[in-house]
Design an enzyme around this catalytic site. Structure first.
Site, PDB file in Angstrom:
ATOM      1  N   HIS A   1       0.833  -1.207   0.000  1.00 45.76           N
ATOM      2  CA  HIS A   1       0.000   0.000   0.000  1.00 45.76           C
ATOM      3  C   HIS A   1       0.866   1.254   0.000  1.00 45.76           C
ATOM      4  CE1 HIS A   1      -3.679   2.338   1.235  1.00 45.76           C
ATOM      5  NE2 HIS A   1      -2.740   3.165   1.695  1.00 45.76           N
ATOM      6  N   GLU A   2       1.803   1.328   0.941  1.00 43.93           N
ATOM      7  CA  GLU A   2       2.648   2.526   1.041  1.00 43.93           C
ATOM      8  C   GLU A   2       3.573   2.660  -0.163  1.00 43.93           C
ATOM      9  OE1 GLU A   2       1.904   4.728   3.111  1.00 43.93           O
ATOM     10  OE2 GLU A   2       0.579   3.505   4.362  1.00 43.93           O
TER      11      GLU A   2
ATOM     12  N   HIS B   1       1.906   4.562  -2.912  1.00 42.65           N
ATOM     13  CA  HIS B   1       2.048   6.019  -2.785  1.00 42.65           C
ATOM     14  C   HIS B   1       3.403   6.466  -3.321  1.00 42.65           C
ATOM     15  CE1 HIS B   1      -1.610   6.913  -0.681  1.00 42.65           C
ATOM     16  NE2 HIS B   1      -1.326   6.180   0.381  1.00 42.65           N
TER      17      HIS B   1
ATOM     18  N   HIS C   1       3.620   6.464  -7.042  1.00 43.61           N
ATOM     19  CA  HIS C   1       2.825   7.569  -7.571  1.00 43.61           C
ATOM     20  C   HIS C   1       3.696   8.825  -7.643  1.00 43.61           C
ATOM     21  CE1 HIS C   1      -1.355   9.789  -7.350  1.00 43.61           C
ATOM     22  NE2 HIS C   1      -0.713  10.009  -8.487  1.00 43.61           N
TER      23      HIS C   1
END
Length: 634
Positions: free
Chosen positions: A441-442, A445, A448
């Site tokens: 999940h992290e 980020h 991105h």
């Protein structure tokens, strides 16, 4: 055969356990070895370079130096933009101004919560308040706003700007609008005062929400003392110990860690009142109405409706299936392999310079594209330590942008912060399914931020609509639970996001004549399906109230989008390079420079309806575990 037994059978016959324990450190790739090896204390034989390579930040006093320089540069840029004719240079100067302040404030924002030394944390906190106060004053600066308004009102000049530049100009104007630029001078000053007060309250709540609670050793059974940190005759409990297999450890941690703190409760009550007062002052019905301006809600679909549809569903989600652990190094190798296949990107371990990192166990990764070269840097602060928040999160230290001054691209720098157990002499750090999912999940980020290539830092990477910012991270959770990507992990679903979103909306809607704890009890009963535990105050540990105030529903919006993208674009082949390139081109590259729904439409190559969003989320929250396990054997 039950689903759980079938999973264990599959894993056993694929030999996962032997691959963990037999594998020698020397057989790992460089990135895997970097995370599986125990850290060694660095000998600082030469002059320190400073945190993140900033020379001044070799000591806490450096924050004052960098702050003064940033404020001096800010004033020069304000003078420049106010005296220049309207044009593209107006937006470029605004972005340069924003970049100068953000590079100092974002770095300080991370250091104030993560650095192990109190002197660094205190200096960083002072910088955050000082820069934040200046930002709020700039957001109500009439002359500064007028220079931007002259640009947006000049149709001839506006027509010559590219879409991204126009979008950034509109976003800066939006910041003026929600800050109260339309008010008279007296009320503008009142708005600034409220903003500055909120900076203090936000910081007080954020720091307090991470502080451990302590209890006398004699108050809990001696045989579980070893599970907690000790301080003299006290036990310190700094988290929920949710990964512990010991029922009593989890119960004690829950009751003590969530025990109400009167001062923090008062801070939260005052924070919510102050937010509501500010919202009404600048013309909104509530803080939620103010916060939800500019999000992805471009259709007749607001959070109450969204939650209402979901409330009709049953949330009898099965518990997580526990699969064998994976080493952190093997997970990082898996991420590296995935990024290489999807984007042509590799993550490479680099040795940081003396003083560049804040703890010996922090790892530095260079993100390198096969043709474009170096894209940016990720600092991985993955391991537990005293006084470090028990929260997994992503920090932007420096945003990417095209520097008009030098003609070069300013590479993004981010930090990923987890709280994993340290490797031991006999074994590397081993991840549970939930740890694995959080890591992916992290990293979503982080990628991105790395893969975006915007002209302006104001819209770089995760600086986009809140309800779109979580799409890349949640999409990575699908990769983390796909057997073709990471060798048989069961999905780890949670019912909590509906509850979090509803609680957040209730806190930031119209004021209610009841305590935050009474609201919590009500929301927990309606949405979480579990009884409230007396003498606990979970809301005082909900630090997302600061960064996501009135926007926590964005996780639901993002999960719906991620679900559609996964099922339409990746479920058949999660390693498809063409889809990976489309995903980067249509969704990751733009940051906040393009309307979120247009990015979603570009990826799906169709316009999703409101029913598509709801169906995607409802389906996602009601997984068929049997089907997942059966599919993984084919």
């Amino acid at each position: 055969m039950s689903a759980c037994k079938r999973l264990l059978y599959i894993v056993k016959h694929r030999g996962i356990w032997p691959s963990i324990w037999r594998r020698n450190v020397t057989t790992w790739s460089p990135v895997g070895a970097a995370f599986n090896a125990k850290p060694h204390r660095r000998l600082e034989l030469f002059e320190k370079n400073g945190l993140f390579g900033v020379p001044e930040l070799s000591s806490p006093a450096g924050f004052e130096v960098t702050t003064k320089r940033a404020l001096k540069d800010t004033q020069e840029l304000v003078d420049k933009v106010c005296s220049s004719p309207p044009g593209a240079v107006t937006v470029e100067t605004f972005d340069q101004l924003s970049d100068g302040l953000c590079k100092v404030a974002d770095l300080a924002d991370f250091v104030k919560v993560a650095h192990p030394e109190p002197s660094f944390r205190e200096a960083a906190e002072k910088t955050c308040i000082e820069i934040g106060t200046v930002v709020e004053k700039l957001n109500t600066n009439v002359d500064l706003c007028r220079s931007l308004k002259n640009l947006l009102d000049n149709k001839e000049v506006l027509a010559q700007l590219d879409p991204e530049t126009r979008k950034v100009a509109e976003l800066f104007m939006f910041d003026f609008a929600i800050s109260g630029i339309h008010l008279d001078e007296k009320l503008r000053k009142e708005a600034v005062k409220l903003h500055v007060k909120l900076l203090d309250l936000n910081n007080e709540f954020l720091m307090g929400s991470h502080l451990p609670n302590r209890i006398a050793k004699s108050a809990i059974p001696e045989h579980i003392h070893c599970h907690f940190a000790t301080e003299g005759s006290f036990i310190q409990i700094g988290g929920l110990h949710a990964e512990s297999s010991n029922d009593l450890v989890r119960e004690v941690a829950y009751r003590i860690f969530l025990y109400p703190n009167a001062d923090l409760m008062e801070c939260l009550e005052e924070l919510l009142k102050c937010r509501n007062k500010l919202a009404k002052l600048v013309g909104y019905e509530s803080y939620a109405h103010r916060a939800l301006q500019g999000t992805m809600e471009l259709m007749p679909w607001d959070p109450p409706y969204f939650s209402g549809v979901l409330r009709a569903e049953r949330y009898n989600i099965e518990p997580s299936l526990y699969s064998p652990y994976f080493s952190l190094g093997s997970c990082m190798e898996g991420l590296n392999s995935l990024f290489t296949k999807l984007y042509g990107v590799s993550i490479m371990s680099e040795h940081p310079s003396a003083g560049e990192v804040w703890n010996d166990d922090v790892r530095k990764l260079a993100v390198v594209h096969e043709t474009e070269g170096l894209l940016g840097y990720i600092y991985c602060d993955f391991f537990h330590r005293a006084n470090k928040p028990h929260q997994d999160c992503h920090f932007t230290i420096r945003g990417g942008r095209q520097c008009q001054e030098s003609g070069q691209y300013q590479l993004p720098v981010v930090v990923l912060m987890l709280s994993l157990p340290h490797p031991t002499k006999s074994a590397p750090t081993l991840l549970t399914p939930s740890m694995m999912e959080n890591l992916f999940h992290e990293m979503g980020h982080a990628m991105h931020s790395m893969l975006g290539r915007t002209r302006y830092q104001h819209i770089t990477g995760t600086r986009c609509a809140t309800d779109f910012a979580e799409v890349p991270s949640i999409l990575m959770e699908y990769f983390a639970t796909d057997y073709r990507v990471v060798n048989q992990f069961a999905r780890h679903y949670q019912t909590g996001q509906i509850f979090y979103s509803a609680l957040d909306q209730m806190y930031h809607g119209k004021p209610q004549n009841r305590s935050t704890t009474d609201i919590l009890k009500d929301m927990q009963h309606k949405f979480y399906g579990l009884p409230y535990t007396p003498n606990t105050a979970w809301q005082l540990r909900f630090s997302h109230l600061i960064g996501y105030g009135a926007k926590y529903y964005s996780y639901l919006m993002s999960r719906a989008v991620a679900s559609m993208v996964w099922k339409q674009c990746f479920v058949q082949d999660p390693l498809n390079r063409d889809m990976g390139e489309r995903y980067r081109r249509e969704m990751l590259a733009h940051g906040g420079g393009k309307e979120p729904m247009l990015m979603v439409e570009g990826m799906l190559q169709r316009q999703p309806t409101i029913e598509d969003f709801v169906d995607a989320l409802v389906t996602d929250l009601n997984p068929d575990f049997e089907t997942f396990i059966m599919d993984s054997t084919s």
